[in-house]
Design a protein around this motif. Structure first.
Motif, short mmCIF file in Angstrom:
data_model
loop_
_atom_site.label_atom_id
_atom_site.label_comp_id
_atom_site.label_asym_id
_atom_site.label_seq_id
_atom_site.Cartn_x
_atom_site.Cartn_y
_atom_site.Cartn_z
N VAL B 268 0.98 -1.50 -0.02
CA VAL B 268 0.13 -0.13 0.11
C VAL B 268 0.69 1.44 -0.29
O VAL B 268 0.98 1.86 -0.43
CB VAL B 268 -0.95 -0.18 1.17
CG1 VAL B 268 -1.83 1.28 1.57
CG2 VAL B 268 -2.07 -0.72 0.60
N PRO B 269 1.73 1.41 0.61
CA PRO B 269 2.44 2.33 1.49
C PRO B 269 2.94 2.86 -0.29
O PRO B 269 3.69 3.83 -1.14
CB PRO B 269 3.48 2.35 2.22
CG PRO B 269 3.90 1.46 2.88
CD PRO B 269 2.33 0.32 2.24
N ALA B 270 3.96 1.20 -1.06
CA ALA B 270 4.62 1.45 -1.75
C ALA B 270 4.19 2.09 -3.09
O ALA B 270 4.61 2.75 -3.87
CB ALA B 270 5.14 -0.07 -2.24
N ALA B 271 2.40 1.94 -3.38
CA ALA B 271 1.52 1.67 -4.59
C ALA B 271 1.61 3.37 -4.32
O ALA B 271 1.67 4.57 -5.65
CB ALA B 271 0.63 1.13 -4.59
N ILE B 272 1.57 3.84 -3.01
CA ILE B 272 1.23 5.84 -2.96
C ILE B 272 2.56 6.22 -3.28
O ILE B 272 1.88 6.93 -4.49
CB ILE B 272 0.17 5.96 -1.95
CG1 ILE B 272 -0.69 5.51 -1.21
CG2 ILE B 272 0.35 7.76 -1.53
CD1 ILE B 272 -0.77 4.97 0.14
N GLY B 273 3.46 5.54 -2.64
CA GLY B 273 4.95 6.37 -3.56
C GLY B 273 5.32 5.93 -4.98
O GLY B 273 5.63 7.56 -5.40
#
Lengths: 676, 344, 313
Positions: B268-273
């Motif tokens: 999830v955070p990786a995709a947002i980044g």
């Protein structure tokens, strides 16, 4: 005296500036010669000028490009036959004398002594009349795909025939087979045969370059023979396609010409001394130039920075560069801050570009001989759209419903009123022999602001009644595309949608504006020329000082693709634009054709063109929008000293401009403007 | 950047798992002091009964174990609140459309760059009078939806392929080769290429981000399956004729839940980044679809103006909170979901 | 060892071949405008003629074969938009050195900062230094780099009293870009080293060392740290690759004439041959990195023998 302006006053006056300039414009033919604001302070860095740039030119070849950033070299490093001064009056350039022989339609120019220099500023050869001939020949070579070839073939006698033959010859030499099976063959005598399946083969006889109307009579005498007595020809000479290029270099470099500092020679106010893509780009003062005494900047450096929007203003604050664009989104806070508010001025108003909205009259697939229009995607209901725009009431609902102030306010906060236009041609673009501005000629004079909610709703209701009978489904889908790489356009679209839907959907379900994002590269080909839009903001920049240039986006000869803007005539020819609308379109086309034939009586010519333009607007075939908003700048240049014209690239020339020891404030900018 | 973290953490879990498996057996109680090793026990009926039956429940233990980590629980509550609010916000009364530009009723001109808290703009307005409050929540929704789909695709495809890869020997060469290829191109480049080939939209971004992510997951699952599949209890299962899919489902997957959950949480955070990055290089979503990437990129343009910096700070705070929360909760949960941590 | 290396390299070349062929095919899906500098001005006949002369109308396998044949001779074609008709190889040759220099420096900085940070965190597990370190690591990862790079540039240049843009001739100008570039890897190394040290600290040999009465510092430094470094080493080359790729932001901020901005520019301007060349280069660097990583492992840890099991991942 430097008055202190409040932020609001500043913004107001910025808008006013445009209006004043338009009034002054080209009309103020005489005036005191300007030496500009004194740059007396002998601080060391007034000799150089450094800015950031974030958009990389792909070539510096001034003979083939027509894009803004790529003409900088053509404008500053190559001299033109004639020039404009800082009030827009034409004066001598490379040519010292010029005469027109009416019976033979021939212009004769006498050139002064001038030299080509290389990237080290060393003299290579003299500039001769032959260099103009070679440059023209280069552009008429199809392999180089010169962008401005149309500005040559339309006006220079014999150029069109020569170019057509060259295109077919090139195709034959490449053994090209077209998508539709067209083949090209060339025989020993050079005759090219073009055979399209299902049609008679066409033959093209060899055309010699000798037949093209450009001649070097001797080293210092150049003649151009025209196709007709075209009034805008002299102003066209101050533009890329009529610049010289050193013949032997063109021969040697071919398509590599002017791709780097090594592969081009200069003969203008500056010479290109260094060019490394995505790094830097340096022009130096050319001491060999005849007018070197009027060049006040020694070095012009451009440094590439992809983040120039963010870094530029910051570097100005630190005094590291001499100019940066202050975007509309940070302008407010610059003006609110005492430390920065006196650093902001603006670019000179650009009376060249104007903006207008177009309806797409070609929502279906259509093949021209050299262009295919794909038309609207099915999602946007092309059938429905074609019926809708056939209703004058429908279009007028747009014309009266659009409030241009709100969209202009996006890029011109509060000064927006000064940029609104109710015509396609901007004011002070050209004036007739009596000094009457073109926009005050003929029927254009009576056009006033259209925005009127009540009227818009009247037209809307009439349109609903009329179109419901024809089976149009409401709301009509309106695809409104934008180019993501054009600053603020996305925001303008959002504002526009909200404003127009607010008016027209108030009490009815009339339109559904769908904003779509176009590709950032080759936007025009993918969207406008492909007919993949319903309604779109378009612009047009004049190529020369005559109202004929302003008909280019709209006028289409029979069966021709025209300027590939709205394809007005094609819809009529294909039979889905009918009745009143078709009549209006055809009336416009014939009015333009008629106006073009008037070449001697300027007053009558302008009036005829003005009437045609008024016809276009009053029938809501186009919705005028505004002028291009000059950028807010923090700059140390006194731009009002530079060449100024409503056409071509003169505004980009740095000759005659001083670098000041401080950033120009708005009041100083105005003082400079008035002092010129 | 977050790809780093994700790979790091899963590899760490992988090695921990391997180590523990190696230690199974007598080594596990080697540390017990001697007197505890041999203490005579009194007879107790209750305890005798207890040995016959265990009330151990995997998910129950996981939950209990997780609840012990107070910080993670607090963070989880905050995260649920933020995410819940993001999806609830448009249904609350008095909320405006994120694309609506508020205009001055007299002139029709938009209310530009209004500071937070003024004129009813909770978080201020942007350069064309759009409400940042509405835009940031809408952007959070878009980014979370993208992230959620990426995580789901990675999990579903990754687990399925991983199981096949591990179980079907003939596929091993093909997938190993595929893995080598995917692993050798930096994921940013793949993302750039996909956005380049296809025009930017939410599905394109999801595709670009999940295109290579699943293979790392599959590889991990495959390695675990290779290790576990020939364990005695699995051999026993096979002998008594348990179907393969049942072995996979009941014997293998529970073992991997902790790592799968962690990978998903970190996706999830990786995709947002990644979304922020793609927007930065100009391949992001269109203006009408606000996303955290769009908002941060817009904010960046004005960040050097102290008075406008709020346009960057608010979306960054939300983004950073979501990122950190997912990361920490993911870690805590994977610790809790590890059965080896349950009976301590 | 030699035979392993030969096999490994042969295998890598195969992988490289597949990657580039895939990218090549992918780019054939692109609109053809990427092959013409002034596409907007050209007629359809001109475009057809141009495509034909570039061989783009040939069947795909023919094109691929030709591409590889040329690439083998060091010819990656010419750029069509970015710098019209300049060979791709020449462009890359100019841009690569500065990126490599920056990347190497950034790697050194990240090792010099990241490893001590990680070992302190590992040594004082669950105590204050560890918590501070973890917070730093998480923050670096969670806040978008695009945001804090800009702040580093703005305030860093003021603090150092230097200009905003890069100037290769003065060392002061190298500080900020290199530092920004190494931040990601500092976090990466610190986190890994801490993890490995924590794992190692439960091993028997640590127990033994403690039993012998070695001081905690000595155990951490002489025993745990050394062993924890072994698995870390193999990630250094691929971290280097990520640094070079990650330099996109930094190079555009500071106007550094390197590779990072190049890929983005070429992608944005649809210069297909350039994109092809750059991806090929990155894939090469990536694969060489992996091989180097494996070799480093062998050099550092004599217990690992490469002949038996492929790679360390």
């Amino acid at each position: 005296m430097r008055a202190i302006l409040s932020r609001r006053q500043f913004l107001k006056s910025a808008g006013m500036t445009t209006a004043t300039v338009c009034a002054a414009g080209l009309l103020s033919a005489c005036g005191s010669s300007s030496s500009g604001a004194a740059s007396g302070a002998a601080s060391a860095d007034t000799s150089s000028y450094t800015i950031l740039y974030s958009s990389q030119p792909s070539t510096l070849n001034y003979l083939t490009t027509s894009s803004d950033i790529e003409m900088v070299v053509g404008a500053n490093c190559v001299d033109t036959l004639l020039e404009f001064d800082n009030k827009g009056v034409m004066k001598e350039g490379l040519a010292t004398e010029w005469t027109f022989d009416e019976p033979s339609l021939t212009w004769t120019f006498t050139l002064r002594d001038e030299n080509w220099v290389d990237m080290n500023g060393e003299v290579i050869a003299p500039v001769t009349a032959q260099d103009f001939v070679d440059a023209l020949r280069y552009q008429l070579t199809p392999d180089y795909a010169a962008a401005n070839v149309g500005l040559i073939t339309s006006y220079i006698a014999g150029a069109e025939a020569y170019y057509d033959y060259q295109v077919n010859l090139t195709n034959a030499n490449n053994n090209l087979v077209g998508d539709d099976g067209t083949t090209y063959t060339v025989d020993a005598a050079g005759v090219v045969t073009v055979s399209t399946p299902g049609a008679d083969p066409q033959t093209f006889q060899p055309v010699d370059f000798e037949s093209v109307g450009v001649k070097a009579v001797d080293e210092h005498t150049l003649t151009y023979t025209l196709t007709y007595d075209f009034p805008g020809f002299l102003s066209l000479l101050v533009y890329l396609p009529y610049e010289p290029a050193y013949g032997p270099l063109l021969e040697e470099m071919g398509d590599q010409f002017a791709t780097s500092a090594e592969t081009t020679y200069s003969c203008g106010a500056f010479y290109l001394s260094e060019y490394i893509p995505l790094e830097s780009w340096v022009m130096k003062k050319n001491p060999e130039n005849y007018d070197a005494d009027n060049v006040f900047i020694d070095t012009v450096s451009r440094i590439y920075n992809a983040e120039a929007d963010v870094n530029g203003p910051e570097m100005v604050k630190r005094g590291e560069i001499d100019e940066a664009t202050i975007g509309a989104d940070i302008l407010d806070s610059w003006l609110a801050d005492d430390a920065t508010k006196d650093l902001v001025s603006m670019d000179r108003p650009n009376t060249n570009y104007t903006y207008f909205y177009l309806f797409n009259f070609m929502p279906f697939y259509h093949e021209f001989s050299n262009q295919t229009v794909e038309g609207l995607d099915d999602t946007y209901e092309p059938e429905n759209w074609a019926k809708a725009i056939n209703s004058t009431n429908f279009r007028k609902a747009f014309l009266y419903g659009i409030n241009n102030s709100v969209t202009l306010a996006v890029s011109a906060p509060e000064g927006y009123e000064g940029y609104k236009l109710n015509t396609v041609t901007p004011p002070s673009f050209c004036a007739n022999d009596d000094g009457v501005d073109y926009t005050q000629c003929g029927d254009l004079a009576s056009i006033t602001e259209f925005f009127d909610e009540a009227k818009a709703k009247e037209y809307r209701d009439a349109a609903i009644e009329e179109l419901t009978a024809q089976g149009v489904t409401f709301p009509v889908k309106v695809q409104l595309p934008y180019n993501p790489s054009t600053a603020n356009w996305d925001r303008q679209c959002q504002i526009f949608k909200q404003q127009l839907e607010g008016v027209l959907n108030d009490g009815a379900d009339f339109i559904d504006i769908i904003i779509t994002e176009g590709p950032s590269d080759n936007y025009l080909s993918a969207v406008r020329r492909a007919g993949k839009y319903c309604f779109q903001l378009c612009n047009w920049g004049a190529d020369y000082s005559d109202p004929e240039t302003e008909t280019d986006p709209f006028y289409q000869a029979e069966g021709d693709r025209g300027g590939r803007y709205a394809y007005l005539r094609t819809g009529v020819e294909d039979g889905f634009i009918t009745g009143e609308t078709a009549d209006a379109i055809m009336a416009y086309m014939s009015a333009v054709e008629e106006a073009k034939t008037i070449t001697t009586d300027i007053n009558a010519r302008y009036e005829a063109f003005a009437n045609a333009e008024a016809m276009l607007i009053n029938n809501a075939l186009v919705v005028p929008m505004g002028m291009s908003v000059p950028a807010y700048l923090a700059t140390r240049l006194n731009y009002w000293e530079g060449q100024y014209a409503s056409t071509g690239f003169s505004n980009k020339r740095l000759k005659g401009i001083h670098v000041l020891d401080h950033y120009v404030s708005m009041s100083e900018y105005e003082a400079n403007r008035d002092a010129r | 950047m977050l790809f780093f973290l994700k790979n790091a953490k899963s590899a760490q879990l992988e090695s921990a798992l391997n180590a523990k498996q190696a230690e199974d057996g007598p080594g596990a109680w080697a540390n017990l002091p001697e007197d505890q090793l041999f203490t005579p026990a009194d007879f107790s009926e209750a305890r005798a009964e207890a040995t016959a039956y265990s009330n151990y429940s995997y998910w129950g233990s996981t939950l209990r174990s997780f609840l012990k980590n107070k910080f993670a629980v607090a963070l989880l509550i905050a995260l649920v609140a933020v995410v819940g609010f993001a999806f609830l916000q448009p249904h609350l009364p008095g909320q405006v459309d994120p694309n609506y530009c508020r205009v001055d009723p007299d002139t029709g001109i938009q209310l530009r760059n209004i500071a937070p808290g003024v004129d009813g703009f909770v978080w201020g307005s942007n350069a064309i009078g759009q409400d940042l409050w509405a835009r940031i929540w809408a952007g959070t929704r878009t980014s979370l939806v993208i992230a959620f789909f990426v995580a789901m695709i990675e999990a579903v495809v990754g687990i399925t392929v991983g199981v096949l890869w591990g179980y079907v020997r003939q596929l091993d060469f093909f997938f190993t080769e595929l893995y080598n290829i995917c692993d050798n191109i930096p994921s940013t480049i793949i993302l750039i290429l996909i956005s380049y080939v296809a025009s930017p939209s939410v599905p394109t971004l999801i595709l670009g981000m999940s295109l290579t992510g699943w293979i790392a997951m599959a590889r991990f699952i495959r390695n675990q399956i290779l290790i576990i599949r020939d364990r005695d209890y699995n051999v026993a299962s096979r002998c008594i004729g348990t179907p393969t899919f049942r072995i996979v489902l009941r014997n293998l997957l529970p073992y991997l839940v902790s790592v799968i959950m962690l990978r998903m949480a970190l996706t999830v955070p990786a995709a947002i980044g990644s979304e922020v990055f793609v927007t930065y290089i100009g391949l992001g979503l269109s203006v009408e679809t606000p996303s955290l990437g769009n908002l941060i990129n817009d904010g960046r343009q004005v960040m050097m103006q102290a008075g406008l910096r709020y346009q960057l700070i608010y979306p960054t705070i939300i983004l950073s909170f979501v990122t950190i929360a997912f990361y920490l909760i993911g870690n805590a949960f994977s610790d809790a979901a590890d059965p080896k941590n349950h009976l301590q | 060892m030699a035979s392993y290396l030969a096999r490994r390299i042969g295998h890598s070349i195969l992988t490289l071949f597949i990657i580039v062929t895939l990218v090549f095919c992918l780019l054939r899906l692109m609109p053809v405008e990427g092959y013409f500098a002034n596409y907007e001005k050209m007629t359809e006949t001109q475009i057809q003629a141009g495509l034909q002369s570039m061989g783009l109308l040939d069947p795909l396998p023919v094109q691929i074969f030709r591409f590889w044949r040329d690439a083998f001779h060091g010819d990656l074609g010419v750029s069509h938009i970015y710098r019209v008709n300049v060979p791709v190889v020449d462009i890359l040759k100019d841009k690569l050195p500065i990126s490599i220099q920056m990347g190497v420096l950034a790697m050194i900085v990240s090792l010099v900062v990241g490893i001590p940070l990680g070992s302190v965190m590992g040594r004082f597990k669950h105590r204050l230094p560890d918590q501070i370190g973890t917070a730093i690591v998480i923050l670096i990862q969670a806040v978008p780099a695009a945001v804090y790079y800009l702040y580093i540039q703005m305030y860093g240049t003021t603090a150092l009293n230097i200009g905003l843009l890069f100037n290769a001739d003065r060392w002061q100008y190298w500080v900020l870009p290199v530092f920004s570039m190494s931040l990601g890897n500092i976090a990466f190394y610190a986190m890994w080293l801490r993890r490995y040290m924590v794992d190692e600290s439960n091993k028997d040999y640590v127990l033994l060392a403690r039993a012998k009465g070695a001081s905690e510092n000595r155990i951490a430094l002489r025993h745990i740290f050394r062993n924890a470094m072994v698995p870390l080493v193999q990630y250094i080359p691929s971290a280097f690759l990520n640094t070079v790729v990650g330099s996109i932001y930094i190079e555009s901020l500071y106007s550094i004439p390197g590779m990072g901005g190049l890929l983005v520019t070429c992608v944005q301007r649809h210069d297909n041959t350039m994109v092809q060349g750059i991806v090929l280069l990155y894939a090469c660097v990536g694969i060489i990195g992996l091989i180097l990583g494996d070799l480093l492992m062998v050099l550092i840890d004599p217990r690992i023998s490469l002949g038996k099991k492929e790679g360390g991942r």
